[in-house]
Design a protein around this motif. Structure first.
Motif, mmCIF file in Angstrom:
data_model
loop_
_atom_site.group_PDB
_atom_site.id
_atom_site.type_symbol
_atom_site.label_atom_id
_atom_site.label_comp_id
_atom_site.label_asym_id
_atom_site.label_seq_id
_atom_site.Cartn_x
_atom_site.Cartn_y
_atom_site.Cartn_z
ATOM 1 N N ARG A 164 0.835 -1.197 0.000
ATOM 2 C CA ARG A 164 0.000 0.000 0.000
ATOM 3 C C ARG A 164 0.874 1.253 0.000
ATOM 4 N NH1 ARG A 164 -2.489 4.155 1.633
ATOM 5 N NH2 ARG A 164 -4.706 4.462 1.438
ATOM 6 N N GLN A 165 1.944 1.221 0.772
ATOM 7 C CA GLN A 165 2.856 2.373 0.794
ATOM 8 C C GLN A 165 3.439 2.628 -0.598
ATOM 9 O OE1 GLN A 165 3.282 4.476 3.405
ATOM 10 N NE2 GLN A 165 1.650 3.240 4.279
ATOM 11 N N VAL A 166 3.717 1.579 -1.320
ATOM 12 C CA VAL A 166 4.231 1.722 -2.686
ATOM 13 C C VAL A 166 3.118 2.215 -3.606
ATOM 14 C CG1 VAL A 166 5.230 0.488 -4.654
ATOM 15 C CG2 VAL A 166 5.993 -0.050 -2.321
ATOM 16 N N ALA A 167 1.910 1.661 -3.435
ATOM 17 C CA ALA A 167 0.790 1.990 -4.325
ATOM 18 C C ALA A 167 0.373 3.451 -4.243
ATOM 19 C CB ALA A 167 -0.405 1.091 -4.019
ATOM 20 N N VAL A 168 0.528 4.072 -3.092
ATOM 21 C CA VAL A 168 0.086 5.458 -2.966
ATOM 22 C C VAL A 168 1.156 6.460 -3.401
ATOM 23 C CG1 VAL A 168 -1.576 4.947 -1.144
ATOM 24 C CG2 VAL A 168 0.738 5.677 -0.524
ATOM 25 N N ARG A 169 2.338 5.980 -3.703
ATOM 26 C CA ARG A 169 3.419 6.881 -4.128
ATOM 27 C C ARG A 169 3.102 7.449 -5.500
ATOM 28 N NH1 ARG A 169 8.026 7.287 -7.032
ATOM 29 N NH2 ARG A 169 9.802 8.321 -6.090
ATOM 30 N N LYS A 170 3.170 8.753 -5.598
ATOM 31 C CA LYS A 170 2.919 9.416 -6.877
ATOM 32 C C LYS A 170 4.185 9.412 -7.718
ATOM 33 C CE LYS A 170 -0.728 12.350 -5.181
ATOM 34 N NZ LYS A 170 -1.267 13.682 -5.074
ATOM 35 N N LYS A 171 3.998 9.355 -9.018
ATOM 36 C CA LYS A 171 5.116 9.381 -9.951
ATOM 37 C C LYS A 171 5.695 10.786 -10.005
ATOM 38 C CE LYS A 171 6.374 8.197 -14.683
ATOM 39 N NZ LYS A 171 6.989 9.418 -15.155
ATOM 40 N N MET A 172 6.989 10.849 -9.877
ATOM 41 C CA MET A 172 7.693 12.122 -9.989
ATOM 42 C C MET A 172 8.279 12.201 -11.405
ATOM 43 S SD MET A 172 7.040 13.029 -6.975
ATOM 44 C CE MET A 172 7.986 14.350 -6.327
ATOM 45 N N HIS A 173 8.554 13.391 -11.862
ATOM 46 C CA HIS A 173 9.077 13.573 -13.220
ATOM 47 C C HIS A 173 10.375 12.806 -13.440
ATOM 48 C CE1 HIS A 173 6.072 16.433 -14.443
ATOM 49 N NE2 HIS A 173 6.261 17.118 -13.329
ATOM 50 N N GLU A 174 11.199 12.727 -12.412
ATOM 51 C CA GLU A 174 12.502 12.077 -12.578
ATOM 52 C C GLU A 174 12.436 10.548 -12.447
ATOM 53 O OE1 GLU A 174 12.020 13.296 -8.299
ATOM 54 O OE2 GLU A 174 11.814 14.360 -10.165
ATOM 55 N N ASP A 175 11.276 10.000 -12.133
ATOM 56 C CA ASP A 175 11.163 8.551 -11.940
ATOM 57 C C ASP A 175 11.346 7.766 -13.234
ATOM 58 O OD1 ASP A 175 10.820 8.626 -9.205
ATOM 59 O OD2 ASP A 175 8.652 8.795 -9.346
ATOM 60 N N GLY A 176 10.705 8.173 -14.287
ATOM 61 C CA GLY A 176 10.873 7.563 -15.593
ATOM 62 C C GLY A 176 10.406 6.131 -15.723
ATOM 63 N N ALA A 177 11.001 5.449 -16.681
ATOM 64 C CA ALA A 177 10.595 4.097 -17.061
ATOM 65 C C ALA A 177 10.726 3.065 -15.939
ATOM 66 C CB ALA A 177 11.375 3.650 -18.291
ATOM 67 N N PRO A 178 11.780 3.096 -15.108
ATOM 68 C CA PRO A 178 11.862 2.092 -14.041
ATOM 69 C C PRO A 178 10.661 2.155 -13.082
ATOM 70 C CG PRO A 178 13.995 3.126 -14.324
ATOM 71 C CD PRO A 178 13.019 3.899 -15.170
ATOM 72 N N PHE A 179 10.187 3.358 -12.800
ATOM 73 C CA PHE A 179 9.029 3.510 -11.920
ATOM 74 C C PHE A 179 7.784 2.918 -12.573
ATOM 75 C CE2 PHE A 179 5.313 5.828 -10.406
ATOM 76 C CZ PHE A 179 5.435 5.672 -9.035
ATOM 77 N N VAL A 180 7.577 3.220 -13.841
ATOM 78 C CA VAL A 180 6.413 2.695 -14.556
ATOM 79 C C VAL A 180 6.468 1.170 -14.601
ATOM 80 C CG1 VAL A 180 5.236 2.624 -16.798
ATOM 81 C CG2 VAL A 180 6.067 4.795 -15.893
ATOM 82 N N ALA A 181 7.672 0.613 -14.833
ATOM 83 C CA ALA A 181 7.828 -0.842 -14.849
ATOM 84 C C ALA A 181 7.518 -1.443 -13.478
ATOM 85 C CB ALA A 181 9.240 -1.215 -15.286
ATOM 86 N N ALA A 182 7.987 -0.796 -12.418
ATOM 87 C CA ALA A 182 7.720 -1.288 -11.062
ATOM 88 C C ALA A 182 6.232 -1.248 -10.752
ATOM 89 C CB ALA A 182 8.507 -0.474 -10.043
ATOM 90 N N MET A 183 5.560 -0.162 -11.153
ATOM 91 C CA MET A 183 4.126 -0.073 -10.903
ATOM 92 C C MET A 183 3.358 -1.105 -11.738
ATOM 93 S SD MET A 183 3.659 2.020 -8.488
ATOM 94 C CE MET A 183 5.255 1.551 -7.844
ATOM 95 N N GLY A 184 3.831 -1.364 -12.943
ATOM 96 C CA GLY A 184 3.214 -2.411 -13.749
ATOM 97 C C GLY A 184 3.338 -3.768 -13.078
ATOM 98 N N LYS A 185 4.498 -4.014 -12.495
ATOM 99 C CA LYS A 185 4.729 -5.273 -11.777
ATOM 100 C C LYS A 185 3.836 -5.353 -10.543
ATOM 101 C CE LYS A 185 8.525 -8.271 -11.062
ATOM 102 N NZ LYS A 185 8.082 -9.068 -12.158
ATOM 103 N N LEU A 186 3.714 -4.237 -9.831
ATOM 104 C CA LEU A 186 2.827 -4.200 -8.669
ATOM 105 C C LEU A 186 1.387 -4.467 -9.098
ATOM 106 C CD1 LEU A 186 2.107 -3.703 -5.723
ATOM 107 C CD2 LEU A 186 2.200 -1.247 -6.188
#
Length: 184
Positions: free
Chosen positions: A25-47
């Motif tokens: 849940r702590q991960v799920a509520v984290r908002k994407k920041m501009h500097e997060d990029g593709a690794p963040f999107v991939a992690a959220m896809g995995k979640l």
């Protein structure tokens, strides 16, 4: 990604699932920041995939007793699932329709404690689809994946569920304030 995989696996363990879903849940509520990029999107896809897998298992089983640890897990899981949908629905890509179907199934739960966490997500989704339909710029914070739409009958189902829960609550929903508008 390793921690997300571990938590997804730990959600299968009776001993660790409450802690695992709390972390997710702590991960799920984290908002994407501009500097997060593709690794963040991939992690959220995995979640999202992990939540979908567990969601199918949870929705496929009968609801346990409301005083059990299993019920507490289901409440927390529904909350995490809805939080993810509110923040990261766009990362679900090809399985966004399946995600929304599961979200609707949680909203249809006979237990208000399971259904209630999904309502803010559905409100944002309904607002978002209306803005998109009107060709207006979104301000909801929810981003639907391209070419995605709400499940057929979602609006009607949400109205029916809301009405059923309101009827079940009756006057119990009005105990927050005393006769003078203060605490009882």
């Amino acid at each position: 990604h390793g921690i997300l995989d571990a938590c997804a696996h730990l959600m299968l363990s009776v001993e660790f699932r409450l802690h695992a879903v709390s972390f997710l849940r702590q991960v799920a509520v984290r908002k994407k920041m501009h500097e997060d990029g593709a690794p963040f999107v991939a992690a959220m896809g995995k979640l999202g995939e992990a939540l979908m897998t567990t969601g199918a298992r949870v929705l496929g089983a009968p609801l346990p007793d409301v005083n059990s640890d299993e019920f507490e897990f289901i409440k927390r899981f529904a909350d995490t699932f809805a939080a993810f949908g509110t923040q990261h629905l766009a990362t679900t890509g090809d399985y966004s329709s399946s995600f929304l179907e599961q979200l609707l199934a949680f909203a249809r739960s006979q237990q208000l404690l399971v259904a209630a966490p999904t309502i803010p997500c559905w409100i944002a989704l309904l607002r978002e689809t209306q803005l998109v339909a009107e060709g207006k710029k979104s301000n909801t914070g929810v981003t639907l994946p391209p070419d995605s739409k709400l499940p057929d009958g979602a609006r009607q189902a949400l109205l029916e569920v809301s009405g059923a829960h309101m009827m079940t609550l009756g006057d119990k929903g009005c105990v927050l304030l005393g006769a003078n508008g203060d605490e009882p």
